[in-house]
Every structure is written in structure tokens, then in C-alpha cells.
Design an enzyme around this catalytic site. Structure first.
Site, PDB file in Angstrom:
ATOM      1  N   LYS A  60     -14.226   8.463  -4.885  1.00 44.68           N
ATOM      2  CA  LYS A  60     -15.541   8.793  -4.337  1.00 44.68           C
ATOM      3  C   LYS A  60     -16.001  10.163  -4.834  1.00 44.68           C
ATOM      4  CE  LYS A  60     -14.393   5.973  -0.419  1.00 44.68           C
ATOM      5  NZ  LYS A  60     -13.913   5.871   0.948  1.00 44.68           N
ATOM      6  N   LYS A  65       0.739  14.481   1.217  1.00 41.22           N
ATOM      7  CA  LYS A  65      -0.582  14.804   0.653  1.00 41.22           C
ATOM      8  C   LYS A  65      -0.716  16.306   0.388  1.00 41.22           C
ATOM      9  CE  LYS A  65      -2.959  10.798   2.748  1.00 41.22           C
ATOM     10  NZ  LYS A  65      -3.757  10.107   1.724  1.00 41.22           N
ATOM     11  N   HIS A  93       0.792  -1.238   0.000  1.00 39.63           N
ATOM     12  CA  HIS A  93       0.000   0.000   0.000  1.00 39.63           C
ATOM     13  C   HIS A  93       0.812   1.269   0.000  1.00 39.63           C
ATOM     14  CE1 HIS A  93      -4.184  -1.318   0.547  1.00 39.63           C
ATOM     15  NE2 HIS A  93      -3.650  -2.380   1.120  1.00 39.63           N
ATOM     16  N   THR A 143      -8.377   6.537  -2.521  1.00 32.12           N
ATOM     17  CA  THR A 143      -9.719   6.039  -2.802  1.00 32.12           C
ATOM     18  C   THR A 143     -10.712   7.182  -2.631  1.00 32.12           C
ATOM     19  OG1 THR A 143      -9.787   5.258  -0.516  1.00 32.12           O
ATOM     20  CG2 THR A 143      -9.373   3.609  -2.239  1.00 32.12           C
ATOM     21  N   LYS A 168      -8.705  13.947   4.059  1.00 30.40           N
ATOM     22  CA  LYS A 168      -7.859  12.762   4.098  1.00 30.40           C
ATOM     23  C   LYS A 168      -6.923  12.924   5.292  1.00 30.40           C
ATOM     24  CE  LYS A 168      -6.495  13.849  -0.148  1.00 30.40           C
ATOM     25  NZ  LYS A 168      -6.451  12.661  -0.954  1.00 30.40           N
ATOM     26  N   ARG A 169      -6.142  11.891   5.646  1.00 27.38           N
ATOM     27  CA  ARG A 169      -5.171  12.053   6.720  1.00 27.38           C
ATOM     28  C   ARG A 169      -4.255  13.242   6.406  1.00 27.38           C
ATOM     29  NH1 ARG A 169      -4.949   8.114  10.899  1.00 27.38           N
ATOM     30  NH2 ARG A 169      -3.081   9.273  11.461  1.00 27.38           N
TER      31      ARG A 169
HETATM   32  N1  PLP Z   1     -10.611   8.457   5.638  1.00 26.02           N
HETATM   33  C1  PLP Z   1     -11.900   8.275   5.361  1.00 26.02           C
HETATM   34  C2  PLP Z   1     -12.904   8.421   6.462  1.00 26.02           C
HETATM   35  C3  PLP Z   1     -12.335   7.963   4.064  1.00 26.02           C
HETATM   36  O1  PLP Z   1     -13.626   7.755   3.796  1.00 26.02           O
HETATM   37  C4  PLP Z   1     -11.362   7.884   3.047  1.00 26.02           C
HETATM   38  C5  PLP Z   1     -11.799   7.647   1.685  1.00 26.02           C
HETATM   39  O2  PLP Z   1     -11.442   6.828   0.964  1.00 26.02           O
HETATM   40  C6  PLP Z   1     -10.003   8.043   3.378  1.00 26.02           C
HETATM   41  C7  PLP Z   1      -9.671   8.354   4.680  1.00 26.02           C
HETATM   42  C8  PLP Z   1      -8.906   7.943   2.336  1.00 26.02           C
HETATM   43  O3  PLP Z   1      -8.784   9.125   1.653  1.00 26.02           O
HETATM   44  P1  PLP Z   1      -7.623   9.359   0.571  1.00 26.02           P
HETATM   45  O4  PLP Z   1      -7.759   8.234  -0.396  1.00 26.02           O
HETATM   46  O5  PLP Z   1      -7.966  10.673  -0.027  1.00 26.02           O
HETATM   47  O6  PLP Z   1      -6.350   9.358   1.319  1.00 26.02           O
END
Ligand code: PLP
Length: 795
Positions: A644, A538, A352, A640, A532-533
């Protein structure tokens, strides 16, 4: 819909559970009581397909998939289960008919936050897709008492408090105390009758808790089995009788510690014995359970790969390789070479991340102390591999007194997969180049996906309604059908309806934002969202710096034709990640200054609601106009969240990183705001030791922003607060915020230009939805089933 279910029957079931399970009188029931009653009523409808699926899997002796993951970011269950069973609208009618606010009832459910971010949410989407596709599967994980921490802001700073999702009864789980296994740690290895036998120094009991996961239309249901740790001896009576009451409960305390918290970090490994114990606890319990189930109807362990596929979600459960070898050899008497053959046919490994600090490594001292038998087995695997695939410079599993879990997982798996096309290429070329050369067919790609049931059908009712109206029902389980929307995108009427759906979500969000943050925003503004985190790679920092540059530009010429924007941030930082916490503080300080600026007014607002989680994502994503996916190229394995947003009709502003590359391919370059350096350009740029200075000197807006930060413009109470941030941009800008800033700033101006032209904007937005079918996790799971697990749907 379950046969025979009617509003009347569901109402009777809710009232029966209220009386006989909760023991409450309808006149005195609280919202919580009603939620529990409805949850039990809905749960009853899952049990029948769940039994049927389990029975069929046994009867037909089907191959099962076992997904091993330290994280499951499930979110709320009630509405998701109800919608998959076709009971949601009926449930609403029943609940409102009983005089209870359905939305409030849904919101009363705590999020099951057993994950940090994308990796854990992916596991949850995969569980749902496996159920929808009728792929017999078990998810194995840990039942963390406190899940991930809850985030609050105090004076703009992140403060962590424990998550207490299990304080109230969890109606979705069934305790299975009869499914219990002993898991050992420490101790020593003895030779008995020519066999090595591990004599653990500590033991705990893993006890199972099962949650059914029901697929679309209730056609199949699988099990998510979470382990809790119990003491092997409940209580030390001798110590108690001696009057040492605290010490008497020691076994219980030791066991409880194992499942108390999820390590709140998804990128750097917590170098803690406890983390290693957690990983082994999950893996050993799962493997014992898997072998018990197999041996119930089979004798020949050599044929295990015909009935069992085990997927390791990142390296966290990579101890599965040596543990499976231990169980096969030490417990079942299989010889080592045969055990290796079986293990490597059964196991698969998903990588990952490319961040080197996130690849787990354990000191051989710690590892050998906690898992002495496994240390021996790993050394044997290492020498077996060197012998079988001799190469002079090959990097093995154990090197420089460290156990490398990435290499271990790679060697023990028949397939290793990355999570986007770009990422899989980099896994081969830069993460495991030697191993990939030795095993050229091992690395494959499975681009991530998200379940459209939760991430479109459930969270975006206005858009889901429009889609069904336009192309009919059934797209929820066949997301490629969204392509049928494409001809309609050229119709002004359809685009207006699309815009109206988005506006409804935005109006709903404005109310929520006001409640949560006190900030009043207009639904006519462009909602620009980065959730996101919080992590340097990022680049939330680049976003906030650009926000400041934009604010500064508005102040210079307030009467110009500005597109009103709301900048929305969300996300948690790991508690010990100082730099990320500083970025959080900066976003909050910036928001305070900008939101109070009368010159700017509604032209720009910044909001950062605390405690981003799945339920918040379900509100923000459907209301987003613009999706921020701006990581340094080569760093985001997939993402991910990006998928969305696309599904919900928000075009992306982003770099060529992770799955952004495939999003852009699917949606078309004209419907994506691309900017920034490529992975290759990033590598090239870093060769210039003065890259940041050159970039800053070339960008007046960036110079101005850094100057304002240095002067304490956003921290008048503490003018030095952001000197560290400024210094890092100038001198330690590893993630190339400065070098990509100008391109990002220009891309934001293009976004404004597109938004000024509604026909163009809504065309882009609608194409994002219409072309998002590829990103259904059903497509991903089909890929795993064919290429990695060699398994078939039971439906
Ligand atoms: N945190 C939550 C609550 C999420 O729904 C998502 C969505 O995929 C993520 C983190 C991951 O986000 P990203 O893919 O933008 O890092």
C-alpha cells in the site's frame, strides 16, 4: 454509474430514506441519521447488480469459490461502495447541498474491525477483487459482536476496551434467519446400522447475515456471509417457571459467547476451547450451506469439485477437511475413500506464517472432547495418509498427543500456497519439508496483493486525480497501466505535481495528528511511518532505538543540516503480549521526551496515534514519505502494508523479507533502501551465542541508546522501567535487533541524503507508484482462479 442516476434522483432517494426508513424530519436529523439515509440510498444501487450476479451464477450453474476466514478487516463500507458504483462525487454533492459535512458523515461510520491485521485485511481485499473480476464467490466468516478491541493509551500504556461497531444499526447487512444450521459440540459417537453417528452434547444455531460486496463499476457483486450464534432452544421455560430466571437464559448466553469476540492475536494461538468452538462453528455452518446449495441442483456429490472450490485462510478453518468428510460419509452415505478424493479436490489451504507458535495445535484431549467424531476422522485420515504415502520418519497429523492443523490442512488440500515468493519457498523447505517431498507439486505461490480501488483510488484522491490526468481513466481495474506513468517520471513538471499531491495529503494529516495527539508537526518534514501489529519480529523496537540514536545525534550537533523527520507509529499489541506492550510504552515515553525537547524542535517529532485500523491506514499511508518494513528476514510471510505504501509513492526502507523482495525487484534496487541480513545470514548469525554483545560493542550509537534507557532517561518517573528491554537486547535478542541496528542506522542516513535532493526523491517516489501494478489483488485473485480454483470470470 447506475443508469439514470442523477444528483436529483439521489437526493430524492436520500430524503425518502430519511423520512420513511429512519423516520426523521430533515430539520432534526443528526449526522448519524444522514449517514444512514445515504447508506440506504447507496445500498439500493447495489441490490440490482447483486441480484443479477446471483441469478446468473445459478442460471449458468457456475463454479463458486468459497473463502473461509475467521477474519475480515473490512473498514468502512459507505465511501468504498459509492466509489465502486461511480456515485461518490454525486453523493458528496447531494450531501453538501443538504447542508451536511460529507467528510464528517463518512467518518461517522464505525470500522468493521473483524480482523487483527494483514490476514483479515487480505480477506477483505480478496472479496473486493473477486467482485471486480466477476468471480462468483462467497466469503464466510463470523459476525463478532465486538470485533477487535479498541486501543487507548493511559500514561503511555495500551488499554483495551470493547469495540462496539454493532451498537448502532449496520445498514450493510441483511439478516437471513431462514439460512440457519445446527452446529454441535461434545457428546459421543454411536454406531447405528453399521454407521458412526455423532450425538452432540451441545448444539447452537448458526444464523446468516449477508453483506453485498460490489466490484468496480458495479458490474458484479458477491456475498459476504457472516454467522451469528443463536440458541437452539431460545429459553428454558421450565427453569423460568421454577423461578430460576438467570438459569433460564443460559442457552442464549452460551450461544452468544461464541460470536462475542475475535481472539485478539494474529500470531500465537489462543489455547482455548472457545476458539476451537468458534472455528468449528464457522466451518460447519459454511460447509452445510455449501452442500445445501450444491444439492439444490445436483445429485452426484462425486462431482462437487466441478462446482465448488473452498479456500482455507490459514489453518483456522482447517477443520473443514474432517467436517466435509463427516458430512459426506455420515450424512450423505459416501464411502470414506471417495469422500477423501472429493474433499482433497475441493479444498485449498493458504499458509500465512512461519512462526512456529502460530501454527495451531490442539491437545487430543481437548479436541476429542469438543469434537469426538472429528477426532476419529482425523485419526482415519492420518492412517490413510501413512498407508498411501509410506515414509519411515514422516510426521503425521496426530503426534505427541496433539492435533497439528498445519499438517491436516496440507494433507486435505490439493494446493497449498504461500503468500510471497520467499515465503512459499520457505513453506516448502522449512515448514513442511517432509510433506512437500511426498507431494512435490502441492505447494505453489500466490504473492499477496491489495485492492487499488480502496488503497489508491479512494484513500488518495490527489494522486488518483494526477494519475487519471496523466494516463487517462481505467487504471483502477488494470493496475499494470501505472507503468504508463514511467516516461512522465523524468519530467520535472510531473514530479512537481506528484510532490504536490503528497504534500496535500501531508497537510491534511498534520491537522488530524494535532487533533488526535496534540502534537504539531510540519508538512515539510519527512514522514517516516511504521504501522502494523506490534510484534517483536516486526521490530518496532529497532525503529524506536534508532529514533533515540537520531535524537541523540541531533543534540550533539543541533546546527548541522538535519532533514526534519516525523516518526509515525501505529498498531495494537495482543492484550497478553507483555513484551509488545512494553515496546508501546517505550514509544510513547520516547515521544514525550523528544517532542518536549527545545534543542531538537521541529527536527524530530514522534507521534503514535492510538487505535490503528483501516480508516487510520487510509489517512496515514497516502501521506507517508517512507515505509518501514524492517522485520527480521524470514519472519514476515508477505506483508500487505508494504504494498500500500509503495502504491502511494512511499519508498521502502526494508529487509529482504516477505514481499519486500518482490517490491524491490519491481521498483528497482535504486528505488528501495535495503539493509540487513538475509534469511540465510540470520540463521548463520544465530549460531554465535554472543551475537548481540558483538553487535552492541561494534556500534557506539547503540551503546549510547541502551545506556540512556538503562539510566531511565525516557522514564524519569520510573528509572528501572526499561531494564527488561535493555536486558533482552543484550541477552535474548532472538529477532536480531542489535545485529541489524548499524545497517539500519546507515540506511536511514541514506534516506536523508536522498530526501535532500528533491529531483532524486520524487523520482524514487513516483517510480514506486508507477511500478506497483503487480501488487493489485486482482493479479493475485487471477492467480488463485487459474492455479488453485480452476474457475472463470463470469464477466
Ligand atoms: N492492519 C491494518 C489496519 C492494515 O490496513 C494493514 C495493511 O495491510 C495491516 C494491518 C497489515 O500490515 P502489515 O502488512 O504491515 O503487517
Amino acid at each position: 454509474m447506475p443508469p439514470g442516476a442523477t444528483v436529483d434522483s439521489l437526493r430524492a432517494e436520500v430524503l425518502r430514506h430519511l423520512s420513511f426508513t429512519i423516520a426523521k424530519d430533515p430539520g432534526h436529523a443528526s449526522l448519524h441519521d444522514w449517514r444512514m439515509a445515504l447508506s440506504y440510498a447507496i445500498r439500493d444501487h447495489i441490490v440490482t447488480p447483486w441480484y443479477a450476479s446471483t441469478r446468473r451464477t445459478w442460471d449458468e450453474d457456475r463454479k463458486r469459490v468459497y473463502y473461509l476466514s475467521m477474519e475480515y478487516l473490512i473498514g468502512r463500507v459507505l465511501e468504498d461502495a459509492a466509489i465502486n458504483l461511480g456515485l461518490r462525487d454525486m453523493a458528496r454533492e447531494v450531501i453538501e447541498g443538504l447542508g451536511v459535512d460529507f467528510n464528517a458523515l463518512v467518518e461517522d461510520e464505525p470500522d468493521a474491525a473483524l480482523g487483527n491485521g494483514g490476514l483479515g485485511r487480505l480477506a477483505a481485499c480478496f472479496m473486493e477483487s473477486m467482485a471486480t473480476l466477476g468471480c462468483p464467490a462467497y466469503g464466510y466468516g463470523l459476525r463478532y459482536e465486538h470485533g477487535l478491541f479498541r486501543q487507548r493509551f493511559e500514561g503511555g500504556r495500551q488499554v483495551e476496551t470493547p469495540e462496539d461497531w454493532l451498537v448502532t444499526t449496520n445498514p450493510w447487512e441483511f439478516d437471513r434467519p431462514e439460512s440457519a444450521y445446527t452446529v454441535g459440540f461434545k457428546g459421543h459417537v454411536e454406531s447405528r446400522d453399521g454407521r458412526d453417528v455423532w450425538v452432540p452434547g451441545e448444539t447452537v444455531t448458526a444464523s446468516a447475515h449477508d453483506t453485498p460486496v460490489v466490484g468496480w463499476q458495479g458490474r458484479w457483486a458477491n456475498t459476504l456471509r457472516l454467522w451469528s450464534a443463536k440458541p437452539t432452544t431460545l429459553f428454558d421455560l421450565e427453569r423460568f417457571n421454577r423461578g430460576d430466571y438467570a438459569a433460564a437464559t443460559e442457552p442464549e448466553q452460551l450461544a452468544r459467547t461464541i460470536c462475542r469476540v475475535l481472539y485478539p492475536d494474529d500470531t500465537t494461538y489462543a489455547g482455548k476451547e472457545l476458539r476451537l468452538k468458534q472455528e468449528f462453528f464457522l466451518t460447519s455452518a459454511a460447509l452445510q450451506d455449501i452442500l445445501r446449495r450444491y444439492c439444490y441442483t445436483h445429485k452426484d456429490l462425486g462431482r462437487l469439485p466441478e462446482r465448488v472450490a473452498i479456500q482455507m485462510n490459514d489453518t483456522h478453518p482447517a477443520i473443514a477437511g474432517p467436517e466435509l468428510i463427516r458430512l459426506l460419509t455420515d450424512k450423505h452415505g459416501v464411502d470414506f475413500d471417495a469422500a477423501m478424493d472429493v474433499a482433497r479436490k475441493v479444498l485449498g489451504f493458504t499458509n500465512h506464517t512461519l512462526l512456529p507458535e502460530a501454527l495451531e495445535r490442539w491437545s487430543t484431549y481437548l479436541f476429542g472432547n469438543v469434537l469426538p467424531r472429528h477426532m476419529q476422522i482425523i485419526e482415519r485420515i492420518d492412517s490413510w495418509h501413512r498407508r498411501t504415502y509410506p515414509r519411515p520418519h514422516f510426521v503425521g497429523i496426530v503426534k505427541h498427543h496433539e492435533v497439528r492443523m498445519g499438517e491436516l490442512a496440507f494433507i486435505m488440500s490439493h494446493k497449498v500456497n504461500g503468500v510471497s515468493a520467499l515465503h512459499s519457498k520457505l513453506v516448502k523447505s522449512s515448514l513442511f519439508p517432509e510433506l512437500s517431498a511426498l507431494h512435490p507439486d502441492r505447494v505453489v505461490n500466490q504473492t499477496n496483493g491489495v485492492t487499488p480501488r480502496r488503497w489508491l483510488n479512494l484513500c488518495n484522491r490527489p494522486l488518483a486525480g494526477l494519475i487519471t490526468e496523466t494516463i487517462g481513466d481505467g487504471w483502477q481495474a488494470d493496475l499494470d497501466r501505472l507503468h504508463e506513468l514511467e516516461p512522465h517520471v523524468e519530467e520535472a513538471g510531473f514530479r512537481d505535481a506528484f510532490a504536490a499531491a503528497k504534500r496535500a495529503n501531508k497537510v491534511a494529516l498534520t491537522g488530524w495528528i494535532k487533533d488526535r495527539t496534540g502534537v504539531v508537526v510540519s508538512p515539510d518534514a519527512l514522514f517516516d511511518v511504521q504501522v502494523k501489529r506490534i510484534h517483536e519480529y516486526k521490530r518496532q523496537l529497532m525503529n524506536v532505538l534508532q529514533t533515540i540514536a537520531h535524537w541523540h545525534a541531533i543534540r550533539q550537533d543541533p546546527q548541522a543540516d538535519w532533514v526534519p523527520r516525523v516518526k509515525i507509529f501505529g498498531g495494537k499489541s495482543a492484550p497478553g503480549y507483555f513484551v509488545a506492550k512494553e515496546i508501546i510504552h517505550l514509544i510513547n515515553d520516547t515521544a514525550r521526551v523528544i517532542n518536549a525537547d527545545p534543542v531538537v524542535g521541529d527536527r524530530l517529532k514522534v507521534v503514535y496515534p492510538a487505535n490503528y485500523n483501516v480508516s487510520m491506514a487510509e489517512k496515514l499511508i497516502p501521506a507517508a514519505d517512507l515505509s518501514e518494513q524492517i522485520s527480521t528476514a524470514g519472519k514476515e510471510a508477505s506483508g500487505t502494508g508494504n504494498m500500500k505504501f509503495m502504491m502511494n509513492g512511499a519508498p521502502t526502507i526494508g529487509t529482504l523479507d516477505g514481499a519486500n523482495v518482490e517490491i524491490r525487484e519491481q521498483v528497482g534496487a535504486e528505488n528501495f533502501f535495503l539493509f540487513g541480513m538475509t534469511t540465510e545470514q540470520v540463521a548463520e548469525r544465530r549460531k554465535d551465542p554472543d551475537h548481540a554483545r558483538h553487535a552492541i560493542e561494534a556500534s557506539q550509537p547503540l551503546q549510547d541508546v541502551l545506556q540512556m534507557l538503562a539510566e531511565g532517561r525516557f522514564s524519569p518517573d520510573h528509572p528501572d522501567r526499561y531494564h527488561g528491554v535493555v536486558d533482552r537486547v543484550w541477552h535474548h535478542d532472538y529477532f536480531l535487533v542489535a545485529s541489524d541496528f548499524a545497517a539500519y542506522h546507515a540506511a536511514q542516513a541514506e534516506v536523508d541524503a536522498a530526501y535532500r535532493d528533491p529531483a532524486r526523491w520524487w523520482r524514487m517516489a513516483a517510480f514506486n507508484t508507477a511500478r506497483s501494478g503487480f501488487f493489485s489483488s486482482d493479479r493475485t485473485i487471477r492467480g488463485y482462479m487459474q492455479e488453485i480454483w480452476s474457475t472463470e470470470s463470469a464477466l
